[in-house]
Motif scaffolding. Sequence first.
Motif, PDB file in Angstrom:
ATOM      1  N   GLN A 102       0.840  -1.197   0.000  1.00 53.76           N
ATOM      2  CA  GLN A 102       0.000   0.000   0.000  1.00 53.76           C
ATOM      3  C   GLN A 102       0.881   1.255   0.000  1.00 53.76           C
ATOM      4  N   ARG A 103       0.434   2.234  -0.781  1.00 54.54           N
ATOM      5  CA  ARG A 103       1.129   3.520  -0.825  1.00 54.54           C
ATOM      6  C   ARG A 103       0.413   4.507   0.073  1.00 54.54           C
ATOM      7  N   TYR A 104       1.182   5.418   0.634  1.00 56.86           N
ATOM      8  CA  TYR A 104       0.601   6.438   1.494  1.00 56.86           C
ATOM      9  C   TYR A 104       1.333   7.758   1.327  1.00 56.86           C
ATOM     10  N   ARG A 105       0.628   8.803   1.659  1.00 56.50           N
ATOM     11  CA  ARG A 105       1.138  10.178   1.630  1.00 56.50           C
ATOM     12  C   ARG A 105       0.726  10.783   2.962  1.00 56.50           C
ATOM     13  N   LEU A 106       1.701  11.090   3.802  1.00 56.62           N
ATOM     14  CA  LEU A 106       1.414  11.424   5.187  1.00 56.62           C
ATOM     15  C   LEU A 106       2.111  12.714   5.615  1.00 56.62           C
ATOM     16  N   PRO A 107       1.340  13.733   6.005  1.00 59.55           N
ATOM     17  CA  PRO A 107       1.955  14.933   6.570  1.00 59.55           C
ATOM     18  C   PRO A 107       2.614  14.565   7.903  1.00 59.55           C
ATOM     19  N   ALA A 108       3.789  15.134   8.167  1.00 60.41           N
ATOM     20  CA  ALA A 108       4.502  14.816   9.404  1.00 60.41           C
ATOM     21  C   ALA A 108       5.340  16.008   9.846  1.00 60.41           C
ATOM     22  N   GLY A 109       5.847  15.890  11.039  1.00 57.88           N
ATOM     23  CA  GLY A 109       6.721  16.923  11.577  1.00 57.88           C
ATOM     24  C   GLY A 109       7.692  16.301  12.556  1.00 57.88           C
ATOM     25  N   ALA A 110       8.765  17.027  12.827  1.00 58.06           N
ATOM     26  CA  ALA A 110       9.758  16.554  13.785  1.00 58.06           C
ATOM     27  C   ALA A 110      10.353  17.745  14.517  1.00 58.06           C
ATOM     28  N   PHE A 111      10.744  17.484  15.750  1.00 59.69           N
ATOM     29  CA  PHE A 111      11.414  18.482  16.568  1.00 59.69           C
ATOM     30  C   PHE A 111      12.799  17.958  16.913  1.00 59.69           C
ATOM     31  N   PHE A 112      13.755  18.855  16.954  1.00 57.24           N
ATOM     32  CA  PHE A 112      15.145  18.489  17.191  1.00 57.24           C
ATOM     33  C   PHE A 112      15.754  19.352  18.283  1.00 57.24           C
ATOM     34  N   VAL A 113      16.626  18.750  19.082  1.00 59.66           N
ATOM     35  CA  VAL A 113      17.542  19.479  19.942  1.00 59.66           C
ATOM     36  C   VAL A 113      18.924  19.235  19.354  1.00 59.66           C
ATOM     37  N   LEU A 114      19.691  20.302  19.188  1.00 56.59           N
ATOM     38  CA  LEU A 114      21.006  20.231  18.557  1.00 56.59           C
ATOM     39  C   LEU A 114      22.067  20.610  19.584  1.00 56.59           C
ATOM     40  N   ARG A 115      23.153  19.822  19.586  1.00 59.94           N
ATOM     41  CA  ARG A 115      24.217  20.063  20.558  1.00 59.94           C
ATOM     42  C   ARG A 115      25.557  19.669  19.947  1.00 59.94           C
TER      43      ARG A 115
END
Length: 142
Positions: A102-115
């Motif tokens: 199955q194919r899908y198209r999914l809105p997503a997001g990510a949060f990052f802490v950078l060090r």
Amino acid sequence: MPERDAAAALVRRYYEAFNAGDRPGMLALLAEDVVHDINQGGREVGRAAFAAFLAHMDRCYREQVVDLAVMVDETGTRAAAEFTVLGTYVATDDALPPAAGQRYRLPAGAFFVLRGGRIARVTTYYNLQDWLRQVAPNGAGG
């Protein structure tokens, strides 16, 4: 401003490596003690745990990130990304519906802490119910 530019470039390199299937390249961008908050799941700590997560994902899914927008705070220590995941569900994942390409198209997001020039935390969010509708075995999926 250089900190913000470097932070944005780091997050972009992370997704470029993801799209290229370059798992060692992705892992090299992570702090050894990276914290990974999994969408609607638990928290894992460490590069080795992240590598195992990627291996599991690669077994079950073929994905590409498109329409990437990266935002960085004024200190360059926190970032967010919004994107669309284009994917194919190739192998059944644990208690999820059966995979049948199955194919899908999914809105997503990510949060990052950078060090220290590395990613110290990754928290990813997407709508699991939307994904489930798209891969539904009754043909309702995309």
